[in-house]
Design a protein around this motif. Structure first.
Motif: not given
Length: 148
Positions: A117-134
């Motif tokens: 019953d819901k819609t969702f939007q997911v945004t990648i804020c940070e990623s390890i493959l982008r050089g982030g810690k998590y």
């Protein structure tokens, strides 16, 4: 030819796709990946939380290697993974940050499977493959508006 050589072509191929094409491609990959076990973990969390999103993300914070935060009650959440769990990356086959679209799509699939019953939007804020810690995903939700 080694399998790792094949994946170099895979990385080049996904780099040539538009973001919409990668979204479509990785939606199938992400769906398949979570159906191999992770979806069941989230279903159990959903049942413990009785479908309450805030409680779901509070309980998810107790999972090993996962951190979650309620940014705005009832609508915005952060879901963080303390390590990259993708086997293609862990086994050294793929290193491109474009692979993170698969994680994003797997989270979308899980959420849509549990909350129809819901819609969702997911945004990648940070990623390890982008050089982030998590890896940190922001999840925004709204109630679906039914049209007649």
């Amino acid at each position: 030819m080694k399998l790792s050589d094949w994946f170099k072509g895979f990385e080049k191929g996904i780099a040539r796709m538009s973001s919409d094409q990668r979204e479509t491609f990785f939606s199938e990959c992400g769906k398949n990946c979570v159906q191999c076990g992770t979806l069941q973990i989230y279903k159990e969390l959903y049942e413990k939380a009785h479908g309450d999103l805030d409680l779901f993300f509070t309980i998810a914070n107790e999972l090993p290697g996962v951190r979650s935060e309620i940014v705005k009650k009832g609508s915005t959440y952060h879901l963080c993974f303390m390590e990259c769990t993708c086997l293609l990356h862990k086994q050294g086959y793929v290193g491109t940050p474009l692979l993170c679209e698969c994680s994003k799509q797997s989270i979308l699939y899980v959420l849509h499977s549990l909350w129809k019953d819901k819609t969702f939007q997911v945004t990648i804020c940070e990623s390890i493959l982008r050089g982030g810690k998590y890896c940190q995903m922001q999840i925004d939700t709204k109630i679906k508006i039914q049209t007649l």
